[in-house]
Write a protein that holds these residues in place. Structure first.
Motif, short mmCIF file in Angstrom:
data_model
loop_
_atom_site.label_atom_id
_atom_site.label_comp_id
_atom_site.label_asym_id
_atom_site.label_seq_id
_atom_site.Cartn_x
_atom_site.Cartn_y
_atom_site.Cartn_z
N LYS A 143 7.96 1.80 -3.54
CA LYS A 143 7.23 0.54 -3.76
C LYS A 143 8.05 -0.64 -3.20
N PHE A 144 9.34 -0.59 -3.46
CA PHE A 144 10.24 -1.65 -2.99
C PHE A 144 10.22 -1.72 -1.45
N TRP A 145 10.32 -0.53 -0.83
CA TRP A 145 10.36 -0.47 0.65
C TRP A 145 9.02 -0.90 1.25
N LEU A 146 7.92 -0.48 0.62
CA LEU A 146 6.60 -0.89 1.12
C LEU A 146 6.46 -2.41 1.11
N ASN A 147 6.99 -3.03 0.04
CA ASN A 147 6.94 -4.49 -0.02
C ASN A 147 7.70 -5.11 1.13
N ILE A 148 8.85 -4.53 1.44
CA ILE A 148 9.64 -5.06 2.58
C ILE A 148 8.87 -4.87 3.89
N LEU A 149 8.27 -3.69 4.04
CA LEU A 149 7.52 -3.41 5.28
C LEU A 149 6.36 -4.40 5.45
N LEU A 150 5.63 -4.62 4.38
CA LEU A 150 4.47 -5.52 4.47
C LEU A 150 4.90 -6.97 4.70
N ARG A 151 6.06 -7.31 4.20
CA ARG A 151 6.57 -8.68 4.36
C ARG A 151 7.09 -8.92 5.78
N THR A 152 7.52 -7.85 6.45
CA THR A 152 8.19 -8.03 7.75
C THR A 152 7.37 -7.55 8.94
N CYS A 153 6.26 -6.83 8.68
CA CYS A 153 5.59 -6.14 9.79
C CYS A 153 4.97 -7.09 10.83
N ASN A 154 4.82 -8.38 10.46
CA ASN A 154 4.27 -9.33 11.44
C ASN A 154 5.37 -10.20 12.07
N ASP A 155 6.61 -9.86 11.82
CA ASP A 155 7.72 -10.64 12.38
C ASP A 155 7.80 -10.37 13.89
N PRO A 156 7.67 -11.43 14.71
CA PRO A 156 7.66 -11.22 16.17
C PRO A 156 8.88 -10.45 16.67
N CYS A 157 10.01 -10.54 15.95
CA CYS A 157 11.20 -9.86 16.48
C CYS A 157 11.13 -8.34 16.35
N ILE A 158 10.17 -7.79 15.57
CA ILE A 158 10.05 -6.32 15.52
C ILE A 158 8.68 -5.81 15.96
N LEU A 159 7.77 -6.73 16.29
CA LEU A 159 6.39 -6.32 16.65
C LEU A 159 6.33 -5.17 17.65
#
Ligand code: SAM
Length: 276
Positions: free
Chosen positions: A247-263
């Motif tokens: 759950k913790f990791w999913l929250n991080i993924l959803l928070r960061t998945c639109n960050d242009p530096c990893i798109l």
């Protein structure tokens, strides 16, 4: 070319039905895509799932009350979709199941859908002109203001997959086109029938954005489906065993998945836009 894509998905239809639920790592594509669908879909309406395959998204969203037209190139995928739609009890929500291509949506009127999904097909059109036509068609059938969702395979994600699984392809001259133009051809596997991927085109995020923006769509958001977990299958599957960590990791993924530096790093890229 479209014939070889159809053949590939006909031959792999059951596998395609299982694909998103193979393991927790593969579920990320479904979880992240659903997150954005739920965020931007209107409360109700008729949705076109163009290239919806065996119907995972159609079924999930039909259960939530949306009406659907499901279109796909592969007859076998559509047979599975019909079976699973029946099983899921959402038959009355799925108004039509149509065999066809996203490059020709002429049986649908202009502005007839409240939302349009195209999760996959644009990465199977290796000619630039065909990708243009497909996007024009997707936009044409969407109502003004309707959200449009498209997912594709990420170019740099593929480079990393090759490094991880198929490094001999770096020095195989027949694969040069993949690294220079993002094109993968089924003909590379002609000596090993039934093996390898079909015709495919891999996108840089900027190119996907530009393709929609020049065809009357305003970009809302882009995301990488696997995000920071991309290519870390074992580690991602392992963390799933501990539900609190997952759950913790999913929250991080959803928070960061639109960050242009990893798109561009993830395996799959999701585009969300709105018809102007
Ligand atoms: C990777 S699968 C994705 C299926 C589904 N959208 C999902 O995300 O689970 C790609 C799908 O696109 C379909 N497809 C490929 N090219 C297409 C085209 N030109 N028109 C319509 N469907 C196409 C394939 O038959 C296949 O079902």
């Amino acid at each position: 070319m479209i014939d070889s894509v159809r053949r590939y998905y006909d031959e792999n239809a059951e596998r395609e039905w299982e694909r998103l639920f193979r393991d927790p790592y593969h579920m990320l594509e479904f979880i992240v895509t659903m997150h954005f669908l739920e965020k931007y879909l209107p409360k109700e309406g008729l949705i076109l799932d163009a290239g919806g395959g065996p119907g995972r998204y159609t079924i999930e969203l039909a259960k939530k009350g949306y009406d659907f037209v499901l279109l796909d190139l592969s007859q076998k995928c559509l047979e599975i979709a019909a079976r699973e739609i029946e099983k899921a009890g959402v038959k009355r929500r799925v108004k039509r199941i149509v065999e066809g291509s996203v490059t020709d949506l002429s049986e649908f009127d202009d502005e007839s859908f409240d939302a349009v999904l195209c999760l996959g097909p644009l990465s199977h059109l290796i000619e630039r002109e065909q990708r243009e036509i497909a996007v024009q068609e997707l936009v044409r059938v969407a109502k003004k203001g309707a959200p449009i969702f498209a997912s594709v395979i990420n170019l740099y994600g593929v480079f990393r997959t090759v490094l991880q699984e198929l490094p001999h392809e770096f020095i195989d001259p027949s694969h040069e086109e993949m690294f220079s133009k993002g094109i993968h051809r089924v003909s590379w596997h002609k000596h090993e029938p039934g093996k390898g991927f079909t015709d495919a085109y891999f996108f840089h995020p900027n190119e996907l954005r530009e393709l929609f923006e020049k065809n009357g769509v305003e970009t809302i958001e882009m995301a990488t489906c696997e995000g920071l977990s991309s290519h870390l299958q074992e580690e991602t599957n392992q963390i799933y065993e501990d539900k609190r960590k997952w759950k913790f990791w999913l929250n991080i993924l959803l928070r960061t998945c639109n960050d242009p530096c990893i798109l561009g790093l993830g395996e799959h890229l999701l585009y969300v836009g709105r018809k102007i």
